[in-house]
Design an enzyme around this catalytic site. Structure first.
Site, PDB file in Angstrom:
ATOM      1  N   ASP A 228      30.879  35.682  41.874  1.00  0.00           N
ATOM      2  CA  ASP A 228      32.168  35.879  40.865  1.00  0.00           C
ATOM      3  C   ASP A 228      32.840  36.461  41.593  1.00  0.00           C
ATOM      4  O   ASP A 228      32.766  37.054  42.825  1.00  0.00           O
ATOM      5  CB  ASP A 228      31.281  37.605  39.307  1.00  0.00           C
TER       6      ASP A 228
HETATM    7  C1  BGC Z   1      34.853  37.314  35.350  1.00  0.00           C
HETATM    8  C2  BGC Z   1      34.706  35.769  35.490  1.00  0.00           C
HETATM    9  C3  BGC Z   1      35.830  34.621  35.441  1.00  0.00           C
HETATM   10  C4  BGC Z   1      36.083  35.183  37.210  1.00  0.00           C
HETATM   11  C5  BGC Z   1      37.129  34.118  37.244  1.00  0.00           C
HETATM   12  C6  BGC Z   1      35.833  37.168  37.183  1.00  0.00           C
HETATM   13  O1  BGC Z   1      36.587  38.490  36.746  1.00  0.00           O
HETATM   14  O2  BGC Z   1      33.736  38.207  35.862  1.00  0.00           O
HETATM   15  O3  BGC Z   1      33.927  35.366  34.407  1.00  0.00           O
HETATM   16  O4  BGC Z   1      34.890  33.582  35.544  1.00  0.00           O
HETATM   17  O5  BGC Z   1      36.969  36.115  37.374  1.00  0.00           O
HETATM   18  O6  BGC Z   1      38.513  34.310  36.413  1.00  0.00           O
END
Ligand code: BGC
Length: 844
Positions: A228
């Site tokens: 993530d």
């Molecule tokens: C989120 C993810 C997301 C990523 C990119 C993170 O803060 O938890 O689910 O895909 O950001 O935007």
């Protein structure tokens, strides 16, 4: 794993430095290209509400298909429909030149308060897993890789970057891992995204047991694992645990840090090959190795068939929670309809955070209702109350002229257009960089005279003028940092301005990127003059109407990534609004524009309740379809609605304590808890009424006894008949309840379901497959048990003999009788059939 000769050759051709580059992103949304050997940049996009493309909402005018949120899709219990939605989102990702879709989210609805429930399907692992796998099959059929997320234990947003989810082995295996297992084994996902949080100690991005042993070892996952965003801590641990791609670029633990680890000899160059192989293998499987080195520009392709699909899915997700008979509305019998509630004029169609996007289109409820009811029916709209914690952006067109440097110097170098007064830029501005300034203008014509409120939240510094007069000055008097704009904005500053109805005012925002990072820009908020008693106005409108439709709920601020709710109550004065409107009009229909359960103490005072979710861009039309009966409310609750927040299983263990989220309820998640504790619920898991009636006959089983060593499982069959006068849907739910078990088990668990659509009088036989796992539980065993017993055998001669002691972990099925319960909700299981599991190794 074996990769193609092409991939093996690439691995041989790549230098050490190029391999290092490949293992971290090159920017926010792309992998690193290696043009020397023809490896292109591969772009990723969020997910799961649609494919937003390479930006953040508010920071782009590019539009995307906005599908119903996952909680709504879970409520359809229709995997074929979810697969079609997944395919549409995958196709959209391709229009954004993305090959990797950061979706679906299959974490569990553990607490009604969790901020990201809207992104997840259900409280039940089987429903979540089957929905997620269907979405993956659909999305991947359009040439993208999905990254099912967030692996694992990401059921709270509070302190999400640091908390450890403390989950016992059985709950992990039987509940939280299950949807990911489905994603791998049934969905064949090509990607997995690790969670921000830690899991029983180690960070998920470097959790060897999760990534190497369970995901790859036990489930045979052969795709890539991605972090993530920024969720990485240690170079060697992550590499050795099996993290293949650190996102975003250019890498905190890979990139330069990985080079240093290689130089120091802490990591061997040969250790880079496995993750590079996994990445390139997936790139090849999705066709990305043949893409251009630089992705094409993003497109917004608004297709008629996608709008129809999203409308169908939104309507099919709606759950008719209660109905005195007022629904479906008979348009011919109506003269006046009062439409009340803070969300009525602008439905909330998606949750907040990375899943949000600019929809291609929005069908607005008031317009859709007016069009369907015709000019003969008067629609009176009153908001009744307000639930915005900060003033919402104005929905006006604005255009910004952007200058290089922070002082508005020289001629503007570029322009940007916006569809609201939220003007955001994510990362550097093309051809200018991170130091820039802009002047944005737009016009606004109020429809009421009086004192209007304007507000400013800034990421940087800005000033707002109306007709040339500065009304908000965040340059001269900058407010302190606040929680808005993903935590990168200031606190809201407000100004009251006297304006005349019908007069057009020119708004100007002067912005400089001074004192900003990553996200830059402003949100200009607006509130109209305050009604002195808005609830009384709503009640007066409801009192003279034939029907009052009250659209209450939350919005993308209340249900969002980044924070959890602190109360299950509807925000603001909505409960009071519902009570008072219901007292004034016996035909009050409440629509819940929410994605998580809310307290509803007024349930028995209203004529009908529709759980409408965050239904995506066509929600306005879909809601009208359901209210007037053009569509069947075919949804069933994917999550229990408790009577009170104190009854929910996570209460007392949510969200965090000293950096830990204790999953104290263990296996008793959702209905498992309410069943085990004999607690009443507001509406049980699986519940949903219909506009028709169906019967489910006594089921039969393909065999009444099962030998787990020899039999692959059993088939349960039940005849379903539509006994009503309309075409409608039934969701046949099948729960397995063990009568005896060596370890404590939930009273019953959903193990199969099927949705059928039937014409009046039509019957069909549904077949539900129960494999061995439907009867099994995870036994952690206890390696030290025999030794302990041996030590104490003198005082306990009745202790189990060594051969009866389970010392190793694994899935186990205890012999005995299992009840197979079939019906239409977890609390309405009229049919029962017994199955006996025989001991595969009977005593001689
Ligand atoms: C989120 C993810 C997301 C990523 C990119 C993170 O803060 O938890 O689910 O895909 O950001 O935007």
């Amino acid at each position: 794993m074996s990769a193609s000769e092409r991939v093996e050759q690439l691995i041989r051709d790549l230098t050490r430095a190029e391999k290092v580059l490949l293992l971290a992103g090159s920017d926010m949304w792309s992998s690193h290209p290696v043009p020397r050997v023809g490896i292109p940049r591969v772009k990723v996009t969020d997910g799961p509400g649609g494919a937003r493309g390479g930006s953040m909402p508010g920071a782009t005018t590019t539009t995307s298909l906005n599908v119903p949120c996952a909680a709504a899709l879970g409520a359809t219990w229709n995997t074929e429909l979810i697969e079609r939605v997944g395919r549409a989102v995958g196709t959209e990702a391709r229009t954004k030149s993305a090959r990797v879709l950061l979706a679906p989210t299959v974490n569990i609805h553990r607490s009604p308060l969790s901020g990201r429930n809207f992104e997840c399907y259900s409280e039940d692992p089987n429903l979540s897993g089957r929905a997620g796998a269907a979405f993956i099959r659909g999305a991947q059929s359009s040439g993208v890789a999905t990254t099912v997320k967030h692996f694992v234990g990401n059921e709270a947003e509070t302190e999400r970057y640091t908390t450890s989810s403390v989950i016992d082995e059985r709950a992990l295996r039987e509940i939280y891992l299950v949807p990911f297992e489905f994603a791998v084994t049934e969905g064949e996902t090509l990607g997995v995204m690790t969670a921000y949080n830690r899991m029983n100690g180690p960070w998920c991005a470097e959790h060897r047991e999760l990534l190497s042993e369970i995901l790859r070892g036990e489930w045979g996952f052969d795709g890539f694992v991605i972090s993530d965003w920024f969720a990485c801590a240690h170079t060697e641990d992550a590499l050795r645990a099996g993290l293949d791609l650190e996102m975003p670029g250019t890498g905190r633990i890979y990139g330069a840090a990985l080079e240093r680890a290689l130089d120091a000899g802490d990591v061997a160059e040969s250790e880079l090959d496995a993750p590079v192989r996994r990445l390139l293998d997936v790139f090849e499987r999705i066709g990305a190795l043949d893409d251009p080195i630089e992705p094409e520009p993003e497109q917004a392709v608004d297709r008629v068939e996608d709008r129809a699909l999203v409308r169908e899915a939104a309507a099919e997700s709606m759950v008719l929670l209660s109905n005195s008979g007022v629904l479906p509305l008979d348009p011919g019998a109506l003269r006046t309809v009062a439409v009340v509630g803070p969300n009525a004029a602008f439905l909330n169609v998606n949750g907040g955070g990375s899943a949000s996007l600019n929809p291609h289109h929005r069908s607005e409820f008031l317009e859709s209702l007016g069009a369907r009811l015709g000019t003969g029916v008067e629609i009176v709209h009153v908001a009744g109350c307000d639930i915005d914690t900060v003033a919402p952006a104005l929905r006006i067109a604005m255009r910004a002229e952007i200058h290089a440097g922070t002082e508005w110097a020289g001629d503007a170098r570029s322009t940007a257009s916006f569809r609201s007064s939220e003007l955001l830029f994510f990362g550097p501005v093309d051809d200018i960089g991170e130091e820039f300034s802009f002047r944005a203008s737009g016009s606004f014509t109020p429809d009421r005279s009086g004192v209007h409120t304007f507000s400013l939240v800034q990421a940087g510094r800005a000033r707002v003028s109306i007709d040339g007069d500065v009304v908000l000055d965040g340059i001269a008097s900058p407010p302190p940092p606040g929680p808005e704009l993903y935590g990168l904005g200031s606190r809201e500053m407000t100004a009251s301005v006297e304006l005349d109805a019908g007069h057009t005012y020119e708004l100007q925002i002067d912005y400089t990127s001074l004192f900003s990072a990553v996200l830059r820009g402003v949100k200009l908020g607006y509130r109209p003059p305050v009604d002195t008693d808005p609830i009384a106005t709503a009640v007066a409108a409801a009192a003279r109407a034939d029907v009052a439709i009250v659209v209450v709920g939350t919005n993308a601020h209340w249900e969002s990534e980044g924070h959890d709710r602190t109360s299950m109550d509807l925000p603001g004065e909505q409960d009071e609004l519902v009570q008072q409107v219901a007292a004034a009009n016996a035909n009050t229909v409440v629509v819940l524009n929410t994605a998580s359960p809310v307290t509803m103490d007024w349930t028995d005072s209203v004529a009908a309740i529709v759980q409408g979710w965050f239904g995506g861009q066509e929600m306005g039309d879909a809601l009208v379809d359901v209210l007037v009966g053009d569509a069947e409310p075919a949804g069933r609750l994917p999550t229990t609605i408790p009577l009170r927040v104190e009854h929910n299983p996570s209460f007392g263990n949510f969200p965090t304590e000293n950096g830990e989220v204790r999953y104290g309820e263990s296996l008793l998640v959702g209905y498992r808890w309410y069943d085990a504790r004999a607690l009443p619920t507001r509406f049980p898991f699986g519940h949903g009424l219909s506009y028709t009636t169906c019967t489910i006959d006594a089921p039969s089983v393909s065999q009444a006894t099962l030998r787990t060593d020899a039999d692959a499982g059993i088939t349960v069959e039940a005849t379903v008949t539509n006994t009503g006068a309309r075409r409608g849907a039934e969701v046949v739910q099948c729960y397995v309840a063990p009568r005896v078990s060596a370890l404590a088990r939930p009273p019953k668990e959903l193990k199969a379901f099927a949705k059928v659509w039937l014409d009046p009088g039509e019957s069909t036989v549904v077949r539900l497959e129960l494999g061995p796992r439907a009867f099994a539980y995870w036994d952690p065993g206890n390696a030290g048990w025999p030794e302990l017993v041996a030590m104490q055998r003198d005082c306990n001669p009745f202790a189990p003999p060594p051969e009866a002691m389970r010392t190793t972990a694994g899935w186990r099925i205890d012999p005995g009788v299992f009840d197979i319960l079939v019906g239409r909700s977890s609390a309405d299981l009229a049919q029962r059939v017994e199955v006996t599991v025989e001991d595969p190794t009977p005593a001689p």
